[in-house]
Motif scaffolding. Structure first.
Motif, PDB file in Angstrom:
ATOM      1  N   THR A 162       1.213  -0.871   0.394  1.00 37.39           N
ATOM      2  CA  THR A 162      -0.348   0.072   0.093  1.00 37.39           C
ATOM      3  C   THR A 162       0.808   0.743  -0.482  1.00 37.39           C
ATOM      4  OG1 THR A 162      -2.212  -0.921   1.106  1.00 37.39           O
ATOM      5  CG2 THR A 162      -1.859   1.534   1.280  1.00 37.39           C
ATOM      6  N   PRO A 163       0.677   1.962  -0.841  1.00 38.51           N
ATOM      7  CA  PRO A 163       1.692   3.295  -0.808  1.00 38.51           C
ATOM      8  C   PRO A 163       0.870   4.166  -0.346  1.00 38.51           C
ATOM      9  CG  PRO A 163       1.079   2.942  -3.082  1.00 38.51           C
ATOM     10  CD  PRO A 163      -0.055   1.999  -2.198  1.00 38.51           C
ATOM     11  N   ILE A 164       2.339   4.373   0.961  1.00 41.97           N
ATOM     12  CA  ILE A 164       1.790   6.102   2.130  1.00 41.97           C
ATOM     13  C   ILE A 164       2.812   6.954   1.482  1.00 41.97           C
ATOM     14  CG2 ILE A 164       1.638   6.432   3.959  1.00 41.97           C
ATOM     15  CD1 ILE A 164       1.932   3.174   4.716  1.00 41.97           C
ATOM     16  N   VAL A 165       2.183   7.330   0.546  1.00 42.04           N
ATOM     17  CA  VAL A 165       2.209   9.555   0.328  1.00 42.04           C
ATOM     18  C   VAL A 165       2.537  10.160   1.452  1.00 42.04           C
ATOM     19  CG1 VAL A 165       2.455  10.813  -1.980  1.00 42.04           C
ATOM     20  CG2 VAL A 165       2.203   8.513  -2.025  1.00 42.04           C
ATOM     21  N   GLU A 166       3.481  10.274   1.748  1.00 45.27           N
ATOM     22  CA  GLU A 166       3.029  12.018   2.782  1.00 45.27           C
ATOM     23  C   GLU A 166       4.298  12.768   3.102  1.00 45.27           C
ATOM     24  OE1 GLU A 166       2.074   9.269   6.631  1.00 45.27           O
ATOM     25  OE2 GLU A 166       4.238   9.184   6.398  1.00 45.27           O
ATOM     26  N   PRO A 167       4.086  13.791   3.519  1.00 44.89           N
ATOM     27  CA  PRO A 167       5.461  14.949   3.011  1.00 44.89           C
ATOM     28  C   PRO A 167       6.725  14.526   4.725  1.00 44.89           C
ATOM     29  CG  PRO A 167       3.500  15.729   4.549  1.00 44.89           C
ATOM     30  CD  PRO A 167       3.393  14.603   4.097  1.00 44.89           C
ATOM     31  N   THR A 168       7.833  13.743   4.051  1.00 45.41           N
ATOM     32  CA  THR A 168       8.904  13.929   5.543  1.00 45.41           C
ATOM     33  C   THR A 168       8.599  14.928   6.366  1.00 45.41           C
ATOM     34  OG1 THR A 168      10.334  12.591   3.860  1.00 45.41           O
ATOM     35  CG2 THR A 168      11.141  13.327   5.598  1.00 45.41           C
ATOM     36  N   ARG A 169       8.618  14.151   7.192  1.00 48.07           N
ATOM     37  CA  ARG A 169       8.907  15.110   8.872  1.00 48.07           C
ATOM     38  C   ARG A 169      10.623  15.278   9.010  1.00 48.07           C
ATOM     39  NH1 ARG A 169       5.475  17.945  11.271  1.00 48.07           N
ATOM     40  NH2 ARG A 169       6.230  18.300  13.321  1.00 48.07           N
ATOM     41  N   GLY A 170      11.093  15.669   8.045  1.00 46.48           N
ATOM     42  CA  GLY A 170      12.734  16.140   8.468  1.00 46.48           C
ATOM     43  C   GLY A 170      12.675  16.344   6.904  1.00 46.48           C
ATOM     44  N   GLY A 171      14.308  15.919   6.920  1.00 47.70           N
ATOM     45  CA  GLY A 171      14.958  15.587   5.495  1.00 47.70           C
ATOM     46  C   GLY A 171      15.866  15.012   5.350  1.00 47.70           C
ATOM     47  N   THR A 172      16.506  14.414   3.575  1.00 47.95           N
ATOM     48  CA  THR A 172      17.280  13.609   3.100  1.00 47.95           C
ATOM     49  C   THR A 172      18.286  14.239   1.747  1.00 47.95           C
ATOM     50  OG1 THR A 172      15.818  13.482   1.127  1.00 47.95           O
ATOM     51  CG2 THR A 172      15.213  11.150   2.873  1.00 47.95           C
ATOM     52  N   ASP A 173      19.219  13.264   1.838  1.00 48.47           N
ATOM     53  CA  ASP A 173      20.642  13.846   1.141  1.00 48.47           C
ATOM     54  C   ASP A 173      19.214  14.654  -0.084  1.00 48.47           C
ATOM     55  OD1 ASP A 173      22.821  13.485   2.051  1.00 48.47           O
ATOM     56  OD2 ASP A 173      22.637  11.206   1.302  1.00 48.47           O
ATOM     57  N   GLY A 174      18.300  13.529  -0.818  1.00 50.79           N
ATOM     58  CA  GLY A 174      17.508  14.290  -2.346  1.00 50.79           C
ATOM     59  C   GLY A 174      17.287  15.490  -1.251  1.00 50.79           C
ATOM     60  N   SER A 175      16.921  16.493  -0.365  1.00 58.27           N
ATOM     61  CA  SER A 175      16.459  17.813  -0.251  1.00 58.27           C
ATOM     62  C   SER A 175      17.671  18.948  -1.489  1.00 58.27           C
ATOM     63  CB  SER A 175      16.428  17.730   0.616  1.00 58.27           C
ATOM     64  OG  SER A 175      15.433  17.120   1.420  1.00 58.27           O
ATOM     65  N   ARG A 176      18.300  18.170  -0.556  1.00 58.67           N
ATOM     66  CA  ARG A 176      19.422  18.983  -1.581  1.00 58.67           C
ATOM     67  C   ARG A 176      19.746  18.847  -3.119  1.00 58.67           C
ATOM     68  NH1 ARG A 176      24.408  19.979   2.223  1.00 58.67           N
ATOM     69  NH2 ARG A 176      25.382  21.511   0.696  1.00 58.67           N
ATOM     70  N   LEU A 177      20.083  17.136  -3.316  1.00 61.85           N
ATOM     71  CA  LEU A 177      20.300  17.520  -4.213  1.00 61.85           C
ATOM     72  C   LEU A 177      19.117  17.369  -5.617  1.00 61.85           C
ATOM     73  CD1 LEU A 177      22.029  13.544  -3.459  1.00 61.85           C
ATOM     74  CD2 LEU A 177      23.390  15.311  -4.422  1.00 61.85           C
ATOM     75  N   SER A 178      18.587  17.293  -5.449  1.00 64.97           N
ATOM     76  CA  SER A 178      16.866  18.114  -6.618  1.00 64.97           C
ATOM     77  C   SER A 178      16.830  19.092  -6.445  1.00 64.97           C
ATOM     78  CB  SER A 178      15.718  17.910  -5.822  1.00 64.97           C
ATOM     79  OG  SER A 178      15.717  16.301  -4.976  1.00 64.97           O
ATOM     80  N   TYR A 179      18.181  20.712  -5.759  1.00 65.84           N
ATOM     81  CA  TYR A 179      18.055  21.768  -6.289  1.00 65.84           C
ATOM     82  C   TYR A 179      20.124  21.009  -6.562  1.00 65.84           C
ATOM     83  CZ  TYR A 179      14.470  23.340  -4.067  1.00 65.84           C
ATOM     84  OH  TYR A 179      12.974  23.920  -3.359  1.00 65.84           O
ATOM     85  N   MET A 180      20.665  20.489  -6.783  1.00 65.23           N
ATOM     86  CA  MET A 180      21.435  20.508  -7.462  1.00 65.23           C
ATOM     87  C   MET A 180      21.577  19.950  -9.095  1.00 65.23           C
ATOM     88  SD  MET A 180      23.628  19.060  -4.052  1.00 65.23           S
ATOM     89  CE  MET A 180      25.611  19.344  -4.907  1.00 65.23           C
ATOM     90  N   GLY A 181      20.722  20.163  -9.363  1.00 65.03           N
ATOM     91  CA  GLY A 181      19.937  19.130 -11.125  1.00 65.03           C
ATOM     92  C   GLY A 181      20.021  17.538 -10.490  1.00 65.03           C
ATOM     93  N   LEU A 182      19.500  17.225  -9.464  1.00 65.52           N
ATOM     94  CA  LEU A 182      19.429  15.578  -9.779  1.00 65.52           C
ATOM     95  C   LEU A 182      17.666  15.835  -8.631  1.00 65.52           C
ATOM     96  CD1 LEU A 182      20.685  12.728 -10.414  1.00 65.52           C
ATOM     97  CD2 LEU A 182      21.806  12.749  -8.152  1.00 65.52           C
ATOM     98  N   PRO A 183      16.883  15.634  -9.530  1.00 68.52           N
ATOM     99  CA  PRO A 183      15.728  15.208  -8.880  1.00 68.52           C
ATOM    100  C   PRO A 183      15.646  13.514  -8.081  1.00 68.52           C
ATOM    101  CG  PRO A 183      15.269  15.922 -11.329  1.00 68.52           C
ATOM    102  CD  PRO A 183      16.289  15.684 -10.446  1.00 68.52           C
ATOM    103  N   CYS A 184      14.732  14.382  -7.146  1.00 68.64           N
ATOM    104  CA  CYS A 184      15.295  12.665  -5.751  1.00 68.64           C
ATOM    105  C   CYS A 184      14.416  12.118  -4.886  1.00 68.64           C
ATOM    106  CB  CYS A 184      16.572  13.017  -5.093  1.00 68.64           C
ATOM    107  SG  CYS A 184      17.453  11.505  -4.607  1.00 68.64           S
ATOM    108  N   PRO A 185      12.857  11.689  -4.533  1.00 67.47           N
ATOM    109  CA  PRO A 185      12.332  11.601  -3.858  1.00 67.47           C
ATOM    110  C   PRO A 185      12.965  10.797  -2.560  1.00 67.47           C
ATOM    111  CG  PRO A 185      11.328  10.774  -5.898  1.00 67.47           C
ATOM    112  CD  PRO A 185      12.257  11.708  -6.626  1.00 67.47           C
TER     113      PRO A 185
END
Length: 406
Positions: free
Chosen positions: A347-370
């Protein structure tokens, strides 16, 4: 062939705790020991370009078995563990066929993982749970992700008949201290899009994170003998208490959930002459995030006017931003992950992360990263646990994402 549980137990035997406010990178040299082991294993699997750079980033490519149009996919997990509690000499135990009751982690010290306190245990009756002895964290954040990606790599390298394009994999240091993307070479990595395998419960899928800032408050006081202190002493501890009292008390982590942001006082230490407060500031909404920072600055300005210029010094530093705006143009990533989950009965659980991941910054460095699930619960603490069956299912999920099979 190894299994994902064996890999996980091996990787958590490496103490890879990162430390904040270090001048070096990575913040602890011991993280590289796991990196070296991962490179060795990758080369043993036949990943010819496996390497670790001077900063401790491990990267490699699983070659394509078919020609496919479309973006090159990457998978990323972090090697370090939280500085919140020790990651040294972890003593894991597998609770076979969990019966749904309390789990005694350490009888001698009276440390018990109680079903009443940790309701998530209820969904794992009949499964095998890996727990600690209650004196350390477990390390599922994010060595579960590391183990799952490495298990996938072994499967793909052993089965060239499975159809897939080139797959880039990477393991990063210092994610837990907010520096995991500081020296990540996106170009050298070679992926167009990626997933961080750094989430929690099976099925979790996130493309929204907090906007995050770090706030350091230094207060300068004046000390003098208390017997002659009238109109002369300026107690920086009391001013620090006043500073904190001016923040809304209900906007702390213990009173917030979902999309609600917060101010989190992480540290408070001082003397009459010098006091330091350390906050992390979080909000999913960028406008509210900026308003929170403005509130901190307004409090500092007010106290400086009240007690004298230079009494309060506030330093604000943005850490990362909500990845949503960078993921939305690539929403096919989210749809593909959801579809893979449904196909596997997850069952997919699509919800906001109450935190951050490497992907938070990588997404702004040109690598979209959920971010996608790794399976752990109660991370950063002594009550951390993970289901063996969840890890196995996540390997299947990654296989389905990469090949369309699994």
């Amino acid at each position: 062939m190894s299994n994902v549980t064996e890999r996980f137990l091996k990787y958590i035997s490496f103490d890879t705790q990162s430390l904040p406010e270090q001048d070096c990178f990575p913040s602890t040299e011991k993280q590289k020991a796991l990196g070296e082991e991962l490179v060795r294993e990758m080369k043993e699997l036949g990943i010819a370009d496996a390497r670790m750079d001077d900063n401790g980033y491990v990267m490699g490519t699983i070659p394509a078995t078919v020609k496919r149009k479309g973006p090159v996919l990457g998978l990323i997990a972090h090697m370090d563990t939280s500085p919140d509690i020790s990651g040294e000499d972890i003593r894991p135990r597998i609770v076979k066929d969990y019966d749904g009751g309390d789990i005694v982690l350490n009888g001698e010290r009276g440390i018990v993982l109680r079903r009443e306190e940790f309701e998530s245990l209820g969904q794992y009756v009949g499964q095998d749970l890996i727990v600690t002895d209650g004196t350390t964290l477990l390390g599922s954040d994010d060595k579960a992700g590391v183990a799952e990606i490495m298990q996938l790599a072994e499967i793909l390298m052993a089965h060239p008949e499975l159809p897939h394009g080139p797959l880039k994999i990477a393991f990063t240091p210092d994610e837990e201290v907010g520096r995991g993307a500081d020296f990540f070479d996106v170009k050298a990595f070679g992926a167009d899009v990626a997933f961080t395998v750094d989430g929690g419960v099976l099925g979790e899928l996130s493309f929204e994170t907090f906007n995050a800032a770090d706030a350091k408050v230094q207060i300068s006081g004046v000390n003098i003998h208390p017997g002659s202190a009238k109109h002369k002493m300026k107690n920086s501890i009391l001013i620090g208490m006043e500073f904190h009292s001016m923040l809304p008390p209900q906007e702390a982590p213990a009173f917030t959930e979902g999309y609600e942001g917060f101010y989190h006082l992480e540290g408070f230490e001082g003397s009459v002459e010098r006091t330091r407060l350390h906050y992390i500031v979080r909000d999913h909404d960028r406008g509210l995030f900026e308003k929170r920072k403005h509130t901190l600055q307004a409090i500092a300005d007010y106290l400086n006017e009240k007690y004298g210029a230079g009494t309060v010094n506030l330093v604000l530093r943005d850490s990362y931003y909500n990845m949503r705006e960078k993921i939305e143009p690539h929403f096919e990533l989210i749809e593909a992950a959801k579809a893979a989950m449904v196909e596997l009965g997850i069952t997919p659980i699509v919800e906001p992360t109450r935190g951050g991941t490497d992907g938070s910054r990588l997404s702004y460095m040109g690598l979209p990263c959920p971010n996608i699930c790794a399976g752990g619960h109660n991370m950063h603490g002594r009550y951390e646990y993970i289901s063996v069956q969840s890890m196995e299912k996540i390997v299947e999920l990654l296989l389905r994402l990469v090949t369309g099979q699994g």
